[in-house]
Scaffold this active site. Structure first.
Site: not given
Length: 379
Positions: A30, A33, A85, A198
């Site tokens: 993720s 992203k 997320s 993140k």
């Protein structure tokens, strides 16, 4: 360090402070992203309305359970993307920007390439595992460095919680919490200098993380990929290494000239300054600083204050660390009278000579003729 790949960079200059397998390819999960958000921020207004299509509600993995036909703003979906997320938010944003996930993926690869990424390939906006979806610690650090230059992005990734009010399809308020445990005061992994960014995890990618931290005017970005356990101890060690081992030195000062423009054959020396300050992180045990290569524009005759007149390249081991514009500090215009008069004087001199030579020749001939007549009369 348990992570298979890692890197620590100066978030301002991109200077690499530590690396481990930083150019080997791994699944980013993720952390993908970050790039998705960056493209959305470039292409969209925060208050644009996004109408959720058929596919996003069926996205696998983490989600906020979007409904087909539901209307949300770009801003709301960005918070869902980066805090919770949410994979359905990623697909909804991708469709909004590019019409489809496939088209958006093409944009991702083009964007990454323009940032300098050389070993990455993205085929979706959320990071769900695919053999052809990969990046490197170095490439991800480049993406994060660029993302952290965006004020809106910085605000979102530093936010601990957010709520999305009821929509046209959802009667309940959605409460979002940031998965980045470095930000949560009182928690086991809290790190007081952390500012984002993140988390990521899939079974095959293992734990991945991109983090940022700031202390004493030093801004760092750390990336770890394929960690078998929680990434936070590795990330904290990287940050502590950076803050404790390096000091920030000012190499260029935007108020101090680095050279002078020599104009009008030395009649004017115009001080030239960098367009911005330049700092470099120096390890306590080292004294090596970037070399400066000054390149001035050619054939400059007149300048205005703050006009770009060249650049200064900062080089380390032959590699360009940064390139900064150079600005003139004052106006200067060549004397128009001089530039016009000097050539005309030369031209007038030439014309004068062209006129006087025939006249002189005429007088000489006339003199010889009179002398000849006098001699002839005497004889």
């Amino acid at each position: 360090m348990s992570s298979e790949a890692a890197i620590l960079i100066d978030a301002d200059t991109g200077q690499v402070l530590f690396e481990k397998n930083s150019n080997l390819k791994y699944a980013p999960a993720s952390t993908t992203k970050i790039l998705t958000a960056l493209i959305v921020l470039d292409k969209c207004n925060l208050q644009e309305k996004v109408i959720v299509g058929k596919k996003p509600p069926y996205a696998d993995g983490s989600k906020i359970y979007l409904l087909e036909g539901e209307e949300l703003t770009v801003e709301q979906l960005l918070y869902a993307l980066l805090l919770e997320s949410a994979n359905d938010a990623a697909e909804a944003l991708a469709e909004h920007v590019a019409g489809s996930v496939e088209n958006f993926s093409k944009m991702m690869n083009e964007y990454a390439k323009n940032l300098g990424c050389k070993n990455s390939n993205f085929i979706n906006p959320h990071g769900l595992y695919d053999d052809n979806h990969y990046t490197t610690a170095y490439d991800m650090a480049l993406i994060a460095k660029h993302a952290m230059q965006n004020e809106i992005f910085r605000t979102i990734v530093a936010t601990k919680n957010y709520k999305i009010p009821p929509t046209n399809k959802q009667t309940e308020t959605r409460y979002l919490n940031n998965h980045n445990k470095l930000l949560w005061n009182g928690g086991r992994y809290y790190y007081k200098y952390a500012t984002g960014i993140k988390t990521g995890y899939t079974i095959k990618a293992k734990h991945t993380f991109v983090g940022s931290a700031t202390k004493d005017n030093i801004n760092l970005i750390a990336v770890v990929l394929k960690s078998p356990t929680a990434v936070y101890p590795d990330i904290t060690k990287l940050f502590e290494f950076g803050f404790n081992s390096f000091k920030k030195e000012k190499i260029l000062d935007k108020l101090v000239p680095v050279t002078y423009l020599n104009l009008d054959n030395g009649k004017a020396l115009i001080p030239v300054v960098p367009s911005k300050d330049f700092y470099y992180l120096i390890k306590s045990s080292e004294t090596k600083l970037p070399a400066q290569n000054i390149i001035l524009n050619k054939n400059i005759k007149s300048v205005h204050k703050n006009e770009i007149v060249g650049k200064v390249e900062l080089l380390l081991d032959g590699n360009i660390v940064d390139s900064i514009d150079l600005l003139a500090t004052q106006d200067y215009k060549m004397n128009i009278i001089d530039t016009i008069t000097k050539p005309n004087i030369q031209l007038a001199k030439k014309n004068y000579l062209k006129f006087i030579y025939p006249v002189m020749a005429l007088f000489l001939i006339r003199g010889f003729y009179r002398k000849y007549k006098r001699k002839k009369g005497l004889s």
